[in-house]
Write a protein that holds these residues in place. Structure first.
Motif, PDB file in Angstrom:
ATOM      1  N   LEU A  90     -57.458  -7.798 -12.503  1.00 26.14           N
ATOM      2  CA  LEU A  90     -56.818  -7.245 -13.701  1.00 26.14           C
ATOM      3  C   LEU A  90     -57.853  -6.652 -14.649  1.00 26.14           C
ATOM      4  CD1 LEU A  90     -54.100  -9.948 -14.403  1.00 26.14           C
ATOM      5  CD2 LEU A  90     -53.745  -7.611 -13.559  1.00 26.14           C
ATOM      6  N   GLU A  91     -58.986  -7.304 -14.788  1.00 26.58           N
ATOM      7  CA  GLU A  91     -60.048  -6.761 -15.632  1.00 26.58           C
ATOM      8  C   GLU A  91     -60.543  -5.433 -15.079  1.00 26.58           C
ATOM      9  OE1 GLU A  91     -62.931  -9.896 -15.728  1.00 26.58           O
ATOM     10  OE2 GLU A  91     -61.895 -10.972 -17.336  1.00 26.58           O
ATOM     11  N   PHE A  92     -60.703  -5.351 -13.766  1.00 26.95           N
ATOM     12  CA  PHE A  92     -61.155  -4.112 -13.131  1.00 26.95           C
ATOM     13  C   PHE A  92     -60.135  -3.003 -13.358  1.00 26.95           C
ATOM     14  CE2 PHE A  92     -61.322  -1.301  -9.404  1.00 26.95           C
ATOM     15  CZ  PHE A  92     -62.627  -0.838  -9.539  1.00 26.95           C
ATOM     16  N   ILE A  93     -58.862  -3.305 -13.181  1.00 26.88           N
ATOM     17  CA  ILE A  93     -57.805  -2.308 -13.383  1.00 26.88           C
ATOM     18  C   ILE A  93     -57.796  -1.843 -14.839  1.00 26.88           C
ATOM     19  CG2 ILE A  93     -55.288  -2.004 -13.450  1.00 26.88           C
ATOM     20  CD1 ILE A  93     -55.222  -3.837 -10.918  1.00 26.88           C
ATOM     21  N   ALA A  94     -57.982  -2.784 -15.763  1.00 25.17           N
ATOM     22  CA  ALA A  94     -58.015  -2.422 -17.185  1.00 25.17           C
ATOM     23  C   ALA A  94     -59.192  -1.497 -17.489  1.00 25.17           C
ATOM     24  CB  ALA A  94     -58.076  -3.678 -18.048  1.00 25.17           C
ATOM     25  N   ILE A  95     -60.341  -1.780 -16.916  1.00 25.14           N
ATOM     26  CA  ILE A  95     -61.519  -0.928 -17.130  1.00 25.14           C
ATOM     27  C   ILE A  95     -61.277   0.466 -16.563  1.00 25.14           C
ATOM     28  CG2 ILE A  95     -63.933  -0.578 -16.437  1.00 25.14           C
ATOM     29  CD1 ILE A  95     -64.237  -3.670 -16.666  1.00 25.14           C
ATOM     30  N   ILE A  96     -60.721   0.537 -15.374  1.00 26.44           N
ATOM     31  CA  ILE A  96     -60.407   1.837 -14.753  1.00 26.44           C
ATOM     32  C   ILE A  96     -59.407   2.603 -15.616  1.00 26.44           C
ATOM     33  CG2 ILE A  96     -59.368   2.958 -12.732  1.00 26.44           C
ATOM     34  CD1 ILE A  96     -62.224   1.844 -12.299  1.00 26.44           C
ATOM     35  N   ALA A  97     -58.396   1.906 -16.142  1.00 24.92           N
ATOM     36  CA  ALA A  97     -57.400   2.557 -16.999  1.00 24.92           C
ATOM     37  C   ALA A  97     -58.051   3.126 -18.255  1.00 24.92           C
ATOM     38  CB  ALA A  97     -56.287   1.574 -17.346  1.00 24.92           C
ATOM     39  N   VAL A  98     -58.948   2.358 -18.870  1.00 27.37           N
ATOM     40  CA  VAL A  98     -59.632   2.831 -20.076  1.00 27.37           C
ATOM     41  C   VAL A  98     -60.482   4.057 -19.749  1.00 27.37           C
ATOM     42  CG1 VAL A  98     -61.429   2.240 -21.762  1.00 27.37           C
ATOM     43  CG2 VAL A  98     -59.585   0.621 -21.273  1.00 27.37           C
ATOM     44  N   ILE A  99     -61.198   4.005 -18.655  1.00 26.04           N
ATOM     45  CA  ILE A  99     -62.023   5.158 -18.246  1.00 26.04           C
ATOM     46  C   ILE A  99     -61.137   6.368 -18.002  1.00 26.04           C
ATOM     47  CG2 ILE A  99     -63.486   6.065 -16.399  1.00 26.04           C
ATOM     48  CD1 ILE A  99     -64.690   3.215 -16.192  1.00 26.04           C
ATOM     49  N   PHE A 100     -60.023   6.170 -17.330  1.00 24.40           N
ATOM     50  CA  PHE A 100     -59.094   7.260 -17.039  1.00 24.40           C
ATOM     51  C   PHE A 100     -58.576   7.876 -18.338  1.00 24.40           C
ATOM     52  CE2 PHE A 100     -54.763   8.770 -16.025  1.00 24.40           C
ATOM     53  CZ  PHE A 100     -55.092   9.742 -15.087  1.00 24.40           C
ATOM     54  N   ILE A 101     -58.200   7.034 -19.288  1.00 23.64           N
ATOM     55  CA  ILE A 101     -57.701   7.524 -20.577  1.00 23.64           C
ATOM     56  C   ILE A 101     -58.795   8.285 -21.309  1.00 23.64           C
ATOM     57  CG2 ILE A 101     -56.934   6.776 -22.876  1.00 23.64           C
ATOM     58  CD1 ILE A 101     -55.383   4.527 -21.373  1.00 23.64           C
ATOM     59  N   LEU A 102     -60.018   7.764 -21.305  1.00 21.02           N
ATOM     60  CA  LEU A 102     -61.132   8.452 -21.958  1.00 21.02           C
ATOM     61  C   LEU A 102     -61.409   9.801 -21.316  1.00 21.02           C
ATOM     62  CD1 LEU A 102     -63.583   5.474 -22.601  1.00 21.02           C
ATOM     63  CD2 LEU A 102     -62.220   6.729 -24.311  1.00 21.02           C
ATOM     64  N   VAL A 103     -61.331   9.878 -20.009  1.00 23.24           N
ATOM     65  CA  VAL A 103     -61.537  11.143 -19.300  1.00 23.24           C
ATOM     66  C   VAL A 103     -60.433  12.135 -19.690  1.00 23.24           C
ATOM     67  CG1 VAL A 103     -61.512  12.233 -17.023  1.00 23.24           C
ATOM     68  CG2 VAL A 103     -62.885  10.192 -17.421  1.00 23.24           C
ATOM     69  N   LEU A 104     -59.205  11.660 -19.706  1.00 24.80           N
ATOM     70  CA  LEU A 104     -58.092  12.545 -20.093  1.00 24.80           C
ATOM     71  C   LEU A 104     -58.258  13.063 -21.518  1.00 24.80           C
ATOM     72  CD1 LEU A 104     -54.932  10.778 -18.618  1.00 24.80           C
ATOM     73  CD2 LEU A 104     -55.958  12.932 -17.891  1.00 24.80           C
ATOM     74  N   VAL A 105     -58.640  12.172 -22.426  1.00 26.32           N
ATOM     75  CA  VAL A 105     -58.831  12.574 -23.830  1.00 26.32           C
ATOM     76  C   VAL A 105     -59.985  13.574 -23.919  1.00 26.32           C
ATOM     77  CG1 VAL A 105     -59.584  11.752 -26.100  1.00 26.32           C
ATOM     78  CG2 VAL A 105     -57.839  10.481 -24.811  1.00 26.32           C
ATOM     79  N   PHE A 106     -61.082  13.302 -23.230  1.00 29.36           N
ATOM     80  CA  PHE A 106     -62.246  14.181 -23.285  1.00 29.36           C
ATOM     81  C   PHE A 106     -61.927  15.565 -22.725  1.00 29.36           C
ATOM     82  CE2 PHE A 106     -66.143  15.864 -21.334  1.00 29.36           C
ATOM     83  CZ  PHE A 106     -66.953  15.941 -22.457  1.00 29.36           C
ATOM     84  N   TYR A 107     -61.224  15.633 -21.596  1.00 28.44           N
ATOM     85  CA  TYR A 107     -60.959  16.929 -20.957  1.00 28.44           C
ATOM     86  C   TYR A 107     -59.759  17.649 -21.531  1.00 28.44           C
ATOM     87  CZ  TYR A 107     -64.568  16.260 -17.470  1.00 28.44           C
ATOM     88  OH  TYR A 107     -65.776  16.108 -16.845  1.00 28.44           O
ATOM     89  N   SER A 108     -58.956  16.984 -22.363  1.00 27.05           N
ATOM     90  CA  SER A 108     -57.811  17.668 -22.937  1.00 27.05           C
ATOM     91  C   SER A 108     -58.185  18.451 -24.192  1.00 27.05           C
ATOM     92  CB  SER A 108     -56.702  16.659 -23.277  1.00 27.05           C
ATOM     93  OG  SER A 108     -57.116  15.786 -24.303  1.00 27.05           O
ATOM     94  N   LYS A 109     -59.395  18.295 -24.662  1.00 32.09           N
ATOM     95  CA  LYS A 109     -59.853  19.012 -25.870  1.00 32.09           C
ATOM     96  C   LYS A 109     -60.273  20.397 -25.550  1.00 32.09           C
ATOM     97  CE  LYS A 109     -61.145  15.028 -28.513  1.00 32.09           C
ATOM     98  NZ  LYS A 109     -62.097  14.384 -29.324  1.00 32.09           N
TER      99      LYS A 109
END
Length: 109
Positions: A90-109
């Motif tokens: 669950l911790e690994f999945i949470a970290i991957i989710a956070v990274i995914f969200i950060l990537v989406l936020v970074f590339y959506s600008k």
């Protein structure tokens, strides 16, 4: 894994369910491999439980009860491993989710 000296010092703690997870795992691993320590555990269990149960006056099968105790202790260890694996997953999945969200936020600008 514990050596014979450590196991024999920890028999009472094992019988009182006072060993932590790693100590219990090490204790049981040694007991499964060492007939002398297994015999000492059996003797101490039979003396301790036999005396208590004789006072109660009922019938009992101490050898089976000891096997059940060892089996249930091994199952507790297995359950702890499964729980730890689930938590880490669950911790690994949470970290991957956070990274995914950060990537989406970074590339959506």
């Amino acid at each position: 894994m514990m050596d014979c000296k450590e196991v024999q010092k920890n028999i009472t703690a094992f019988l009182n369910d006072e060993l932590d997870g790693r100590s219990s795992e090490s204790f049981l691993g040694h007991i499964k491999e060492c007939p002398e320590c297994r015999e000492e555990l059996s003797i101490q269990y039979l003396v301790r439980e036999g005396t208590a149960r004789l006072e109660e006056g009922g019938s009992f099968d101490l050898n089976k009860d000891l096997e059940d105790l060892i089996t249930s202790s091994s199952q507790k260890i297995q359950n702890r491993r499964i729980a730890a694996f689930c938590i880490y997953s669950l911790e690994f999945i949470a970290i991957i989710a956070v990274i995914f969200i950060l990537v989406l936020v970074f590339y959506s600008k």
